[in-house]
Enzyme design. Structure first.
Site, PDB file in Angstrom:
ATOM      1  N   LYS A  94       0.843  -1.198   0.000  1.00  0.00           N
ATOM      2  CA  LYS A  94       0.000   0.000   0.000  1.00  0.00           C
ATOM      3  C   LYS A  94       0.874   1.243   0.000  1.00  0.00           C
ATOM      4  CE  LYS A  94      -3.928  -2.164   2.260  1.00  0.00           C
ATOM      5  NZ  LYS A  94      -4.422  -2.655   3.545  1.00  0.00           N
ATOM      6  N   GLN A 145      -4.726  -1.574   9.672  1.00  0.00           N
ATOM      7  CA  GLN A 145      -4.646  -2.889   9.021  1.00  0.00           C
ATOM      8  C   GLN A 145      -5.271  -3.965   9.912  1.00  0.00           C
ATOM      9  OE1 GLN A 145      -3.352  -3.485   5.821  1.00  0.00           O
ATOM     10  NE2 GLN A 145      -4.202  -5.522   6.142  1.00  0.00           N
ATOM     11  N   ASP A 191     -11.142   3.113   4.296  1.00  0.00           N
ATOM     12  CA  ASP A 191     -11.573   1.716   4.157  1.00  0.00           C
ATOM     13  C   ASP A 191     -13.092   1.634   4.019  1.00  0.00           C
ATOM     14  OD1 ASP A 191      -9.864  -0.378   3.912  1.00  0.00           O
ATOM     15  OD2 ASP A 191      -9.591  -0.729   6.056  1.00  0.00           O
TER      16      ASP A 191
END
Ligand code: NAP
Length: 292
Positions: free
Chosen positions: A54, A98, A121
């Protein structure tokens, strides 16, 4: 019949190139690049790879990438304290924690502690609520990627019968909401659903997000169905190695479907591209500018 392959790579490359162009525009208007901060708690090897990737792609798109690594025994209160600081930092446009988190941390509480405007997200209850109401907001990256794939092949979604297999907060539920917003007639299947083959036989579009290797068989599918395989499962091979397969039995499904995503090389590549899109979207919204 052999289905059209919906490959993620060219679509993801296009998205990333478009984001990079718009980042230049953002930079020119604001004098800074959008910033994404990824928080990793613990040393899960797969998570470390995801976070590194990422970071690389965020920087490639011209954005600022910050990675904060915390030890596995970090207290939940310390993580929430960090999120409060990131929420207040004007240079941080996107925050991603994460998953999975160590078991002593309540991941729902963590997601809820992220400013919804920075929730790239798309998992914060506020953003999930907007999605459920059909209001434009930050969308979860994987289902967003699936919708872009359907759009890319000009799949007829409005009026179609769409089956989503799996009802997770991360994939299945938002996928169902997106398809509904796109005017599909949506059926949600899960582990308690009866007769999955019969449900598949009715579906013009099948989205498999189950986590069960090659569960959906070609024989279950309606001829000409569009199949999006979200599953990523590592299974052993006869040579003593391992390989990645989806939730759909590709060899049989490709003979029946009109279009299908491969695994690997399908949906997986879309997720990070959509994360970059979301970061730019969050940055532009926070600054009150339009980049279109
Ligand atoms: P998850 O949270 O484990 O959810 C799995 C869902 O599948 C649950 O809703 C479960 O039903 C349902 N299910 C389990 N067994 C079933 C069965 N026999 N028949 C019908 N439904 C069944 O998984 P997830 O996070 O949504 O992930 C699903 C898959 O997608 C995994 O392989 C994951 O690795 C992959 N994934 C890929 C990406 C990507 O970027 N491509 C991103 C995220 C996830 P219940 O609710 O009844 O338990």
């Amino acid at each position: 019949m052999s289905a059209i392959l919906i490959e993620g790579k060219p679509i993801a490359l296009d998205i990333r190139a478009e984001v990079a162009e718009k980042v230049k525009l953002f930079q020119a208007k604001l004098g800074r690049a959008p910033g994404l901060t990824v928080v990793l708690v613990g040393e899960d090897p797969a998570s470390q790879v995801y976070v590194r990737n990422k970071g690389i792609l965020t920087r490639e798109a011209g954005m600022v990438s910050d990675e904060i690594r915390l030890p596995a025994d970090t207290a939940q209160s310390d993580l929430l304290g960090l999120l409060a600081k990131l929420n207040a930092d004007p240079l941080v446009d996107g925050i991603l924690v994460q998953m999975p988190l160590p078991p002593h941390i309540d991941s729902q509480a963590v997601v809820a502690a992220i400013d919804p405007a920075k929730d790239v997200d798309g998992l914060h209850p506020v953003n999930a609520g907007y999605l459920a109401q059909g209001i434009e907001a930050l969308l979860p990256c994987t289902p967003k990627g699936c919708m872009i794939m359907l759009d890319r092949i000009k799949a007829q979604v409005a009026g179609a019968s769409a089956l989503v297999i799996g009802r997770s907060i991360l994939v299945g539920r938002p996928m169902g909401a997106l398809l509904l917003s796109a005017n599909a007639t949506v059926t949600m299947a899960h582990s308690r659903s009866r007769d999955l083959p019969a449900l598949c036989a009715q579906a013009d579009i099948v989205i498999a997000a189950v986590g069960k290797p090659e569960m959906v068989r070609g024989e279950w599918l309606k001829r000409g169905a569009v199949v999006i395989d979200v599953g990523i499962n590592r299974i052993p091979t006869s040579e003593g190695k391992t390989k990645l397969v989806g939730d759909v039995h590709f060899a049989s499904a490709v003979e029946v479907a009109s279009a299908i995503t491969p695994v690997p090389g399908g949906v997986g590549l879309m997720t990070t591209a959509c994360l970059l899109q979301n970061t730019l979207q969050a940055a532009a919204a926070r600054e009150g500018i339009s980049l279109s």
